[in-house]
Design a protein around this motif. Structure first.
Motif, PDB file in Angstrom:
ATOM      1  N   ALA A 139       0.849  -1.208   0.000  1.00 51.53           N
ATOM      2  CA  ALA A 139       0.000   0.000   0.000  1.00 51.53           C
ATOM      3  C   ALA A 139       0.877   1.249   0.000  1.00 51.53           C
ATOM      4  CB  ALA A 139      -0.932   0.000   1.214  1.00 51.53           C
ATOM      5  N   ALA A 140       1.966   1.220   0.773  1.00 50.77           N
ATOM      6  CA  ALA A 140       2.858   2.391   0.823  1.00 50.77           C
ATOM      7  C   ALA A 140       3.483   2.630  -0.545  1.00 50.77           C
ATOM      8  CB  ALA A 140       3.933   2.188   1.890  1.00 50.77           C
ATOM      9  N   ASP A 141       3.883   1.546  -1.236  1.00 52.96           N
ATOM     10  CA  ASP A 141       4.469   1.689  -2.580  1.00 52.96           C
ATOM     11  C   ASP A 141       3.473   2.371  -3.523  1.00 52.96           C
ATOM     12  OD1 ASP A 141       6.771   0.455  -1.794  1.00 52.96           O
ATOM     13  OD2 ASP A 141       6.272  -1.519  -2.639  1.00 52.96           O
ATOM     14  N   LEU A 142       2.224   1.894  -3.472  1.00 55.84           N
ATOM     15  CA  LEU A 142       1.199   2.464  -4.359  1.00 55.84           C
ATOM     16  C   LEU A 142       0.939   3.928  -4.018  1.00 55.84           C
ATOM     17  CD1 LEU A 142      -1.333  -0.504  -4.290  1.00 55.84           C
ATOM     18  CD2 LEU A 142      -0.132   0.336  -6.314  1.00 55.84           C
ATOM     19  N   LEU A 143       0.895   4.222  -2.735  1.00 54.20           N
ATOM     20  CA  LEU A 143       0.537   5.590  -2.324  1.00 54.20           C
ATOM     21  C   LEU A 143       1.649   6.584  -2.617  1.00 54.20           C
ATOM     22  CD1 LEU A 143      -1.395   4.780   0.952  1.00 54.20           C
ATOM     23  CD2 LEU A 143      -2.323   5.827  -1.122  1.00 54.20           C
ATOM     24  N   ARG A 144       2.908   6.123  -2.522  1.00 47.53           N
ATOM     25  CA  ARG A 144       4.033   7.021  -2.837  1.00 47.53           C
ATOM     26  C   ARG A 144       3.928   7.503  -4.284  1.00 47.53           C
ATOM     27  NH1 ARG A 144       7.459   3.340  -1.715  1.00 47.53           N
ATOM     28  NH2 ARG A 144       7.333   2.854   0.490  1.00 47.53           N
ATOM     29  N   ASP A 145       3.418   6.609  -5.162  1.00 49.62           N
ATOM     30  CA  ASP A 145       3.290   6.962  -6.592  1.00 49.62           C
ATOM     31  C   ASP A 145       1.947   7.609  -6.913  1.00 49.62           C
ATOM     32  OD1 ASP A 145       5.746   5.919  -7.028  1.00 49.62           O
ATOM     33  OD2 ASP A 145       5.015   3.938  -7.650  1.00 49.62           O
ATOM     34  N   SER A 146       1.117   7.794  -5.906  1.00 50.10           N
ATOM     35  CA  SER A 146      -0.224   8.328  -6.166  1.00 50.10           C
ATOM     36  C   SER A 146      -0.267   9.832  -5.866  1.00 50.10           C
ATOM     37  CB  SER A 146      -1.239   7.617  -5.263  1.00 50.10           C
ATOM     38  OG  SER A 146      -1.226   8.220  -3.968  1.00 50.10           O
ATOM     39  N   PRO A 147      -1.325  10.494  -6.283  1.00 42.96           N
ATOM     40  CA  PRO A 147      -1.427  11.944  -5.969  1.00 42.96           C
ATOM     41  C   PRO A 147      -2.033  12.223  -4.596  1.00 42.96           C
ATOM     42  CG  PRO A 147      -3.159  11.310  -7.501  1.00 42.96           C
ATOM     43  CD  PRO A 147      -2.405  10.050  -7.179  1.00 42.96           C
ATOM     44  N   LEU A 148      -1.982  11.269  -3.650  1.00 42.66           N
ATOM     45  CA  LEU A 148      -2.655  11.498  -2.359  1.00 42.66           C
ATOM     46  C   LEU A 148      -2.167  12.774  -1.673  1.00 42.66           C
ATOM     47  CD1 LEU A 148      -4.745  10.557  -0.278  1.00 42.66           C
ATOM     48  CD2 LEU A 148      -2.936   9.271   0.861  1.00 42.66           C
ATOM     49  N   ARG A 149      -0.846  12.989  -1.690  1.00 43.51           N
ATOM     50  CA  ARG A 149      -0.313  14.194  -1.042  1.00 43.51           C
ATOM     51  C   ARG A 149      -0.932  15.470  -1.639  1.00 43.51           C
ATOM     52  NH1 ARG A 149       3.970  16.643   1.452  1.00 43.51           N
ATOM     53  NH2 ARG A 149       5.021  14.709   1.925  1.00 43.51           N
ATOM     54  N   GLU A 150      -0.946  15.551  -2.985  1.00 41.96           N
ATOM     55  CA  GLU A 150      -1.488  16.750  -3.652  1.00 41.96           C
ATOM     56  C   GLU A 150      -2.977  16.910  -3.322  1.00 41.96           C
ATOM     57  OE1 GLU A 150       0.355  14.405  -5.299  1.00 41.96           O
ATOM     58  OE2 GLU A 150       2.180  15.611  -5.437  1.00 41.96           O
ATOM     59  N   VAL A 151      -3.674  15.770  -3.347  1.00 36.95           N
ATOM     60  CA  VAL A 151      -5.111  15.810  -3.092  1.00 36.95           C
ATOM     61  C   VAL A 151      -5.366  16.280  -1.651  1.00 36.95           C
ATOM     62  CG1 VAL A 151      -7.176  14.362  -2.936  1.00 36.95           C
ATOM     63  CG2 VAL A 151      -5.596  14.037  -4.815  1.00 36.95           C
ATOM     64  N   TYR A 152      -4.546  15.788  -0.713  1.00 34.06           N
ATOM     65  CA  TYR A 152      -4.681  16.214   0.688  1.00 34.06           C
ATOM     66  C   TYR A 152      -4.355  17.703   0.795  1.00 34.06           C
ATOM     67  CZ  TYR A 152      -3.271  17.146   5.484  1.00 34.06           C
ATOM     68  OH  TYR A 152      -3.113  17.728   6.718  1.00 34.06           O
ATOM     69  N   GLU A 153      -3.237  18.100   0.187  1.00 35.76           N
ATOM     70  CA  GLU A 153      -2.829  19.509   0.312  1.00 35.76           C
ATOM     71  C   GLU A 153      -3.817  20.461  -0.354  1.00 35.76           C
ATOM     72  OE1 GLU A 153       1.269  19.350  -0.880  1.00 35.76           O
ATOM     73  OE2 GLU A 153       1.889  18.732   1.147  1.00 35.76           O
ATOM     74  N   SER A 154      -4.581  19.940  -1.316  1.00 38.84           N
ATOM     75  CA  SER A 154      -5.549  20.846  -1.920  1.00 38.84           C
ATOM     76  C   SER A 154      -6.921  20.753  -1.260  1.00 38.84           C
ATOM     77  CB  SER A 154      -5.599  20.673  -3.435  1.00 38.84           C
ATOM     78  OG  SER A 154      -5.896  19.363  -3.749  1.00 38.84           O
TER      79      SER A 154
END
Ligand code: GLN
Length: 225
Positions: free
Chosen positions: A65-80
């Protein structure tokens, strides 16, 4: 319409934490708000949502899950502006590093300045945490011990069990909550579900009495709290 997304329930579903998403959707709908439940599975792209939920899991699925999330836009989505609720493995993944599978250290997403090391022994059992003027109840089952950076606010103080380190449990930041409590935690703590929901909906919520309130009170009595 609010969109409630459960992230990788096929990896992080071991402890039934997918119930957290159902609780948010149901408590929104019972108050007359439209809510949609999205399940983002391992082969899916991460789509945008108002709130993302991450559950607990065993070490292997946690790494995946961590591998997938590192490559996902979760950070950008959270920050926005999206909200995030994370439990146990999910909590560890949001931090900077975590140690699982023996002594292997992996990079987290670094959304919050939190490091997870391996505890001297596994933390298993009841967990109760004082959060503002409420008490959060649940159960924990983890090998990790989490250390908060100096500016990181814990979710609350441990009353029973271990949480991060025997003193405090989880952490919170703008639009983000993390805890070691399974339960599912939002089913066992309707007040906590409403803290999250009120923030997602950006309004005060009318009380919504249900059997969950009685079960919460019963748990507190059983723990002598
Ligand atoms: N694998 C992690 C640990 O043992 C998380 C466990 C969990 O999510 N319950 O620390």
């Amino acid at each position: 319409m609010i969109r409630v997304a459960t992230l990788y329930p096929d990896l992080l579903g071991t402890y039934g934490d997918g119930g957290n998403a159902l609780v948010l959707v149901e408590r929104a709908r019972r108050r007359g708000f439209d809510a949609e439940l999205l399940e983002i599975l391992v082969d899916d792209q991460l789509v945008s949502a108002d709130v993302f939920l991450l559950g607990g899991g065993e070490d292997g699925p946690q790494r995946q899950a961590a591998d997938l999330l590192r490559d996902s836009p979760l950070r950008e989505v959270y920050e926005s502006g999206a909200h995030v609720v994370a439990v146990c493995a999910g909590l560890q993944i949001l931090g900077t590093t975590f140690v699982i599978e023996g002594d292997h250290q992996y990079e987290g997403l670094g959304l919050v300045d939190v490091k997870t090391t391996r505890g001297a022994k596994r933390s298993v059992g009841e967990l109760a945490v004082s959060v503002d003027d409420e008490i959060l109840v649940g159960f924990e089952n983890h090998g990790g011990e989490s250390h908060l950076g100096k500016d990181v606010e814990p979710l609350g103080a441990v009353l029973r069990g271990r949480g991060n380190d025997g003193r405090v449990d989880g952490f919170r930041a703008a639009r983000l909550w993390a805890t070691y409590a399974h339960g599912p935690v939002l089913a066992m703590n309707p007040w906590f579900a409403d803290v999250v929901l009120a923030s997602v909906l950006q309004r005060e919520l009318a009380v919504l009495p249900s059997v969950a309130d009685q079960l919460h009170a019963q748990r507190l009595r059983a723990l002598g709290l």
